[in-house]
Design a protein around this motif. Structure first.
Motif, PDB file in Angstrom:
ATOM      1  N   ARG D  28       0.817  -1.229   0.000  1.00 45.94           N
ATOM      2  CA  ARG D  28       0.000   0.000   0.000  1.00 45.94           C
ATOM      3  C   ARG D  28       0.846   1.273   0.000  1.00 45.94           C
ATOM      4  NH1 ARG D  28      -1.805  -0.462   6.308  1.00 45.94           N
ATOM      5  NH2 ARG D  28      -2.119  -2.613   5.660  1.00 45.94           N
ATOM      6  N   PHE D  29       2.142   1.146   0.276  1.00 45.32           N
ATOM      7  CA  PHE D  29       2.989   2.346   0.304  1.00 45.32           C
ATOM      8  C   PHE D  29       3.324   2.838  -1.108  1.00 45.32           C
ATOM      9  CE2 PHE D  29       5.156   2.081   4.768  1.00 45.32           C
ATOM     10  CZ  PHE D  29       3.912   2.003   5.357  1.00 45.32           C
ATOM     11  N   GLY D  30       3.000   2.012  -2.127  1.00 46.67           N
ATOM     12  CA  GLY D  30       3.094   2.503  -3.487  1.00 46.67           C
ATOM     13  C   GLY D  30       4.405   2.247  -4.199  1.00 46.67           C
ATOM     14  N   VAL D  31       5.319   1.552  -3.580  1.00 44.31           N
ATOM     15  CA  VAL D  31       6.586   1.243  -4.233  1.00 44.31           C
ATOM     16  C   VAL D  31       6.551  -0.225  -4.656  1.00 44.31           C
ATOM     17  CG1 VAL D  31       9.094   1.093  -3.945  1.00 44.31           C
ATOM     18  CG2 VAL D  31       7.808   2.943  -2.829  1.00 44.31           C
ATOM     19  N   PRO D  32       6.865  -0.536  -5.916  1.00 39.97           N
ATOM     20  CA  PRO D  32       6.883  -1.946  -6.327  1.00 39.97           C
ATOM     21  C   PRO D  32       7.910  -2.734  -5.518  1.00 39.97           C
ATOM     22  CG  PRO D  32       7.040  -0.487  -8.241  1.00 39.97           C
ATOM     23  CD  PRO D  32       7.192   0.382  -7.026  1.00 39.97           C
ATOM     24  N   LEU D  33       7.517  -3.926  -5.128  1.00 39.95           N
ATOM     25  CA  LEU D  33       8.399  -4.815  -4.359  1.00 39.95           C
ATOM     26  C   LEU D  33       8.737  -6.015  -5.236  1.00 39.95           C
ATOM     27  CD1 LEU D  33       6.345  -4.744  -1.012  1.00 39.95           C
ATOM     28  CD2 LEU D  33       8.309  -3.315  -1.629  1.00 39.95           C
ATOM     29  N   ARG D  34       9.997  -6.182  -5.570  1.00 42.85           N
ATOM     30  CA  ARG D  34      10.416  -7.258  -6.474  1.00 42.85           C
ATOM     31  C   ARG D  34      11.247  -8.281  -5.691  1.00 42.85           C
ATOM     32  NH1 ARG D  34      13.927  -5.106 -11.228  1.00 42.85           N
ATOM     33  NH2 ARG D  34      11.912  -4.198 -11.774  1.00 42.85           N
ATOM     34  N   CYS D  35      10.697  -9.447  -5.498  1.00 39.40           N
ATOM     35  CA  CYS D  35      11.396 -10.492  -4.739  1.00 39.40           C
ATOM     36  C   CYS D  35      12.081 -11.453  -5.699  1.00 39.40           C
ATOM     37  CB  CYS D  35      10.406 -11.272  -3.878  1.00 39.40           C
ATOM     38  SG  CYS D  35       9.657 -10.283  -2.582  1.00 39.40           S
ATOM     39  N   LEU D  36      13.374 -11.651  -5.504  1.00 36.34           N
ATOM     40  CA  LEU D  36      14.153 -12.498  -6.405  1.00 36.34           C
ATOM     41  C   LEU D  36      14.806 -13.650  -5.648  1.00 36.34           C
ATOM     42  CD1 LEU D  36      15.989  -9.712  -8.451  1.00 36.34           C
ATOM     43  CD2 LEU D  36      13.946 -11.002  -9.125  1.00 36.34           C
ATOM     44  N   THR D  37      14.891 -14.774  -6.327  1.00 32.78           N
ATOM     45  CA  THR D  37      15.553 -15.959  -5.778  1.00 32.78           C
ATOM     46  C   THR D  37      16.921 -16.097  -6.435  1.00 32.78           C
ATOM     47  OG1 THR D  37      13.401 -17.029  -5.590  1.00 32.78           O
ATOM     48  CG2 THR D  37      15.337 -18.455  -5.482  1.00 32.78           C
ATOM     49  N   LEU D  38      17.929 -16.404  -5.634  1.00 35.10           N
ATOM     50  CA  LEU D  38      19.268 -16.570  -6.183  1.00 35.10           C
ATOM     51  C   LEU D  38      19.449 -18.004  -6.649  1.00 35.10           C
ATOM     52  CD1 LEU D  38      21.984 -15.009  -6.583  1.00 35.10           C
ATOM     53  CD2 LEU D  38      22.753 -16.120  -4.475  1.00 35.10           C
ATOM     54  N   ALA D  39      19.384 -18.197  -7.952  1.00 34.69           N
ATOM     55  CA  ALA D  39      19.466 -19.561  -8.481  1.00 34.69           C
ATOM     56  C   ALA D  39      20.757 -20.259  -8.062  1.00 34.69           C
ATOM     57  CB  ALA D  39      19.368 -19.521 -10.010  1.00 34.69           C
ATOM     58  N   GLU D  40      21.850 -19.500  -7.949  1.00 33.87           N
ATOM     59  CA  GLU D  40      23.141 -20.099  -7.609  1.00 33.87           C
ATOM     60  C   GLU D  40      23.279 -20.408  -6.118  1.00 33.87           C
ATOM     61  OE1 GLU D  40      22.619 -17.272  -9.151  1.00 33.87           O
ATOM     62  OE2 GLU D  40      23.903 -17.005 -10.910  1.00 33.87           O
ATOM     63  N   GLY D  41      22.339 -19.965  -5.308  1.00 35.36           N
ATOM     64  CA  GLY D  41      22.457 -20.179  -3.862  1.00 35.36           C
ATOM     65  C   GLY D  41      22.157 -21.612  -3.477  1.00 35.36           C
ATOM     66  N   PRO D  42      22.495 -21.991  -2.244  1.00 40.05           N
ATOM     67  CA  PRO D  42      22.133 -23.323  -1.746  1.00 40.05           C
ATOM     68  C   PRO D  42      20.643 -23.334  -1.383  1.00 40.05           C
ATOM     69  CG  PRO D  42      23.154 -22.070   0.006  1.00 40.05           C
ATOM     70  CD  PRO D  42      23.170 -21.178  -1.222  1.00 40.05           C
ATOM     71  N   PRO D  43      20.053 -24.506  -1.210  1.00 43.39           N
ATOM     72  CA  PRO D  43      18.630 -24.549  -0.827  1.00 43.39           C
ATOM     73  C   PRO D  43      18.373 -23.819   0.490  1.00 43.39           C
ATOM     74  CG  PRO D  43      19.439 -26.747  -1.400  1.00 43.39           C
ATOM     75  CD  PRO D  43      20.637 -25.850  -1.368  1.00 43.39           C
ATOM     76  N   GLY D  44      19.305 -23.873   1.375  1.00 39.36           N
ATOM     77  CA  GLY D  44      19.221 -23.128   2.628  1.00 39.36           C
ATOM     78  C   GLY D  44      20.627 -22.809   3.071  1.00 39.36           C
ATOM     79  N   ILE D  45      20.801 -21.731   3.819  1.00 45.04           N
ATOM     80  CA  ILE D  45      22.144 -21.311   4.228  1.00 45.04           C
ATOM     81  C   ILE D  45      22.365 -21.760   5.653  1.00 45.04           C
ATOM     82  CG2 ILE D  45      23.577 -19.299   4.722  1.00 45.04           C
ATOM     83  CD1 ILE D  45      22.412 -17.962   2.263  1.00 45.04           C
ATOM     84  N   GLU D  46      23.336 -22.647   5.829  1.00 49.81           N
ATOM     85  CA  GLU D  46      23.527 -23.261   7.137  1.00 49.81           C
ATOM     86  C   GLU D  46      24.892 -23.000   7.749  1.00 49.81           C
ATOM     87  OE1 GLU D  46      22.566 -27.408   6.804  1.00 49.81           O
ATOM     88  OE2 GLU D  46      20.693 -27.003   5.723  1.00 49.81           O
ATOM     89  N   SER D  47      25.757 -22.285   7.038  1.00 51.19           N
ATOM     90  CA  SER D  47      27.103 -22.046   7.571  1.00 51.19           C
ATOM     91  C   SER D  47      27.624 -20.724   7.025  1.00 51.19           C
ATOM     92  CB  SER D  47      28.042 -23.174   7.128  1.00 51.19           C
ATOM     93  OG  SER D  47      28.274 -23.086   5.728  1.00 51.19           O
ATOM     94  N   GLN D  48      28.686 -20.254   7.655  1.00 48.50           N
ATOM     95  CA  GLN D  48      29.323 -19.041   7.160  1.00 48.50           C
ATOM     96  C   GLN D  48      29.865 -19.275   5.754  1.00 48.50           C
ATOM     97  OE1 GLN D  48      29.850 -15.999   9.292  1.00 48.50           O
ATOM     98  NE2 GLN D  48      29.979 -15.255   7.198  1.00 48.50           N
ATOM     99  N   LYS D  49      30.368 -20.472   5.504  1.00 45.94           N
ATOM    100  CA  LYS D  49      30.901 -20.768   4.175  1.00 45.94           C
ATOM    101  C   LYS D  49      29.810 -20.636   3.117  1.00 45.94           C
ATOM    102  CE  LYS D  49      33.062 -24.404   1.399  1.00 45.94           C
ATOM    103  NZ  LYS D  49      33.624 -25.761   1.371  1.00 45.94           N
ATOM    104  N   GLN D  50      28.672 -21.252   3.391  1.00 47.08           N
ATOM    105  CA  GLN D  50      27.582 -21.129   2.422  1.00 47.08           C
ATOM    106  C   GLN D  50      27.160 -19.674   2.246  1.00 47.08           C
ATOM    107  OE1 GLN D  50      24.770 -23.973   4.097  1.00 47.08           O
ATOM    108  NE2 GLN D  50      25.051 -25.278   2.299  1.00 47.08           N
ATOM    109  N   ALA D  51      27.088 -18.958   3.348  1.00 50.99           N
ATOM    110  CA  ALA D  51      26.700 -17.551   3.275  1.00 50.99           C
ATOM    111  C   ALA D  51      27.685 -16.773   2.394  1.00 50.99           C
ATOM    112  CB  ALA D  51      26.625 -16.945   4.672  1.00 50.99           C
ATOM    113  N   ASP D  52      28.969 -16.973   2.660  1.00 47.65           N
ATOM    114  CA  ASP D  52      29.972 -16.211   1.919  1.00 47.65           C
ATOM    115  C   ASP D  52      29.945 -16.535   0.429  1.00 47.65           C
ATOM    116  OD1 ASP D  52      30.736 -15.049   4.291  1.00 47.65           O
ATOM    117  OD2 ASP D  52      32.608 -16.160   4.496  1.00 47.65           O
ATOM    118  N   LEU D  53      29.668 -17.788   0.111  1.00 48.06           N
ATOM    119  CA  LEU D  53      29.695 -18.172  -1.305  1.00 48.06           C
ATOM    120  C   LEU D  53      28.496 -17.634  -2.082  1.00 48.06           C
ATOM    121  CD1 LEU D  53      31.156 -21.782  -1.099  1.00 48.06           C
ATOM    122  CD2 LEU D  53      32.315 -19.621  -1.636  1.00 48.06           C
ATOM    123  N   THR D  54      27.496 -17.140  -1.414  1.00 50.29           N
ATOM    124  CA  THR D  54      26.388 -16.520  -2.155  1.00 50.29           C
ATOM    125  C   THR D  54      26.720 -15.107  -2.610  1.00 50.29           C
ATOM    126  OG1 THR D  54      25.328 -15.515  -0.221  1.00 50.29           O
ATOM    127  CG2 THR D  54      24.677 -17.770  -0.759  1.00 50.29           C
TER     128      THR D  54
END
Lengths: 226, 226, 226, 226, 226, 226
Positions: D28-54
């Protein structure tokens, strides 16, 4: 009435006399104030090593005061504070700790006028142990050679200059004199700088008398094993 | 001799009487102690809103004491502490601040026995403003309904239980009573828990008398513009 | 749509107008913004005493807004913030708190441009209560007499000079304007200093609208006894 | 109107859908919200290593959004937050940072419901970097195996149990969900625990829209060399 | 004997050679020291973005060293430190972390000589995550354009000037070189400034060899699930 | 090759033998390790008073080692650490300080296994002076009577139980043995608890050898007046 024993861990009677003069305003509270000089101490305490070496004889001197109602350790640096608390269940107040706790109620950021630059790391360790580093505005030394400290006017002028830097550059709004027995300078420092100035021996004696009046101590009679 | 004025910002004369009893040991210091009840206050202060609303009438009550030599604000929470310091150059001591500063010299980690759980966030904000959060072991409430606080034995039992949790679970080695006027419980708390217990009104009056004796204040006569 | 009520606790309509202009960019979000002046407030808030004395009438003014969807307290110092949170379950945002939280996401060390030097201890107590003192680069005052604040160009020049000292001497990489309703200076400050500048009313309104949109508050309908 | 781009750095479209649902109230605030998925990311981020590699692919995905008006990094842990701020002058908000800053205004001590125990040291490093460790009540994990997280009811029950421990054992009075895209649990968590619960994506989008509305960013057009 | 692998995450062989020279005094300890250059890295790391982008190739380079007995990440900023700890159970030491921990034992307040001003916020985040901000005296940059860093004498002169400011204005009593591979300047810095100077690669290699000698690591063989 | 002198300030040769065994892995580094027992010390150090009273004879013993290349003070509590640094320009490492600095690199929150409860306030003061209180998970005592410490299996069992509480209740992810000379328990502790365990003498000797190898000290030859 049991006396409050004030221990000067250096061997200078002049300093002890200055301490006695500093705390004279508390005589009206009705508790005898006994100021002692540690004969085995150095003329002045300038290092952690000197401070630590006063502890053994100071503990003996304290133990000799069998009629004591409480103790103040009158050296900015509080040598042997916790050792003496291990030795007695009476109130034991260190002038550095008492000065800091008093300053924290008089201004948001405290500044310390150190006599010697070499003492500052020692102060900072103590403030860290007290957990009050966030309240420290700054700790600055007079920048005088030790010999010059005997010149009262020169010392006072350096204290004023140091206090103004703490006020103007570091944002202190309360000051602590990082030494014992110079209460005679307090009024002139306050006049010149315009901030409250805590004299540590006064802060410590006030707190010790309060603890004695209410029977409060780090270690009560009932607390045998803590 | 100018009196020390102790302001109870709630309207309960019973609490004021308890405060007067708490601080009776200081009568021997020779300064008159004048305990006042704030008629406009609530019967007890249970929220920040109630605390804040006492400030206006309390400042007026303080100003009416034209012969005062110093002030103590006798509510754990120190409502109006800095406002009163804005109004007067005399020493102004808050019982919360004084209790904390005293506790810091009696043990490495302090625990607070809060009367009500709702007060704890208020306490934590105050300890944060004081910069002493690193020294706090814990702040725990009695867990009694307000009505039950009128039952002295039940309150004392809850205080003892709370103090033991602060000692055993949180590692406190000194305790603060988070209320005014209950010094009559102090001995039994110390006996039961084996730790020093700071009664805030005692801590505050001791400090105020020390400041008055040495002419020390947050704002000296010479400090016109700070 | 329930309005967001912005309370200016001083009595200056000029300041309220400035606040309204500051937050105009949020009108597009679709929530009515109602800016109110506290008639009982002082023309400007210069001390903790003045701040505290606005609380009682401000709480009444807030309670009168029976259609409110949320509140912003628009005085840097956040007088009555927790008292109003005691009074209502609606979102209540203080401009000081919101400005700090916003600044913490825009730079590693924040600097505060204070209007008056006397406000700085008050700010430091607040930052301590927020637990963010480690992130503070510095808090510096304009150094202008109060009368000079009416001169916009002189005020802006002093703000720029103060901001540059915060950047160069204190290492700030984000600045907060320690006042309300001067958003018209923000662009010129950013241009001159080259750092992001947080205008507190903007920060607060943005946060309040976010809380209102998501039904988030310090105290939800379901939280009756916390 | 330039959109706000919300980057989910894991590759799970389900999570991205959850994020989109979480932030729907801001439409309702009037700004388009675009949600994107990172195809190269892991299914879930479970470690600092996974986080850093995204970070590398996420920076490219962000750069591809040439019409963006601002960014939100929608992983609790804020991978690449400062790297993206190096890459763009637009507002960049991390959901962890925004959630913490929001929580700090809703309660005195915040608790974090972590999905996995292995994330807690990562969180603590982040809270340390933010300088807000004094405000942390606790950070506790659900104690579920990763596979069990797919079971919504079991996850919710574990969140409620974890939140109650944070409230009762750690003294939290506001909670943060340490994950993205689970806003649908928020109401039930608040109901069950009785504390405000911050959903990080909501906190971040609210803040990003506020920054965009007022033209505020970590790095303005004028700040070329900082 | 398994080698200690020292990873330079920038692509400059000159820097790697400097690192090798820095740590030559440890050759006598009997463990092979293998210094590697990251071909995929930038010539120098000047931003968080550059630092983060070295992580992926550095993790691969580390994994390729199948005979490694431990790792040092030789970039002040410790990129990928926790990611590499996720990847291996061998000791992993970051030069920034090791330098800080060493400095904390050599002086009460440490100062950091940063090569670039843009690195300082990154350093401050790291010191915050380490929880050692109270011990930081200051972090100051050389103030040279990047091109000038190739001029050794000009760089050394700027380091000396920066170190003196850290000593005199900020109160540092120990310094850290905020870069890798410049140990050849250490003696001249110490001579000129009169404070101990920590070279981070030396600090890190010393610590890594100690961990390897005693079989100590962040993650032992026995610790499968932490 | 000048030896590293390890000073055990208690008079127990058994403890000294344990220390020597602890640090045997460092013999391969090629520096002679000389472990000395302080004849004048108490059989074990159980209080601040006992710790302080070892300083004078320990300083003499240290001074007698005229061929020393560096010193380690091998008592958890680091008695006389700064006094010995006042006496010599050689590296001086305290096992408590070194253990903490090592632990900070192996886990985000460290736990301390104290032998006696009475030592904990002493530890906390030291951690405060080090400025690392934010990283402390907890400090817990074995809860054994002193006599029981002679029973190795009972001591080990108590250490394991204490370590598990630090891990599970306090969130520690690295542990420190708060004693000297018990490295023979380290493997079994790590096995049982699943966390890295720092043995302080190992940490200290590793650091001292590193300082000696690189000619780094708190006070260099060139630093005459600091």
């Amino acid at each position: 009435m049991k006396p409050l024993v004030i221990l000067n861990p250096n061997s200078s009677q002049t300093v002890t006399d200055g301490i006695a003069a500093s705390i004279a305003p508390f005589e009206r509270f009705g508790v005898p104030l006994r100021c002692l000089t540690l004969a085995e101490g150095p003329p002045g305490i300038e290092s952690q090593k000197q401070a630590d070496l006063t502890i053994a004889p100071m503990l003996r001197l304290a133990a000799d005061q069998t009629d004591a109602g409480g103790y103040v350790i009158a050296c900015f640096g509080d040598p042997g504070l916790h050792a003496l608390r291990d030795q007695t269940r009476l109130p034991v107040v260190g002038i550095q700790e008492a000065a800091v706790m008093t300053a924290l109620t008089l201004g948001q950021r405290f500044g310390v006028i150190a006599i010697l630059a070499a003492s500052i790391p020692r102060h900072l360790r103590a403030f860290g142990a007290m957990g009050v580093r966030d309240r420290l505005a700054g700790d600055r030394a007079l920048g005088l050679p030790v010999a010059a400290l005997a010149d009262a006017e020169r010392s006072l002028a350096a204290m004023i200059a140091t206090g103004k830097r703490l006020r103007d550059e570091d944002g202190a709004n309360v000051l602590i004199m990082g030494c014992a027995g110079m209460a005679h300078f307090r009024d002139r420092l306050e006049d010149a700088i315009g901030l409250p100035v805590v004299e540590p021996c006064q802060a410590a004696v006030g707190q010790a008398l309060s603890l004695m009046a209410t029977g409060l101590s780090h270690r009560t009679e009932r607390n045998n094993d803590a």
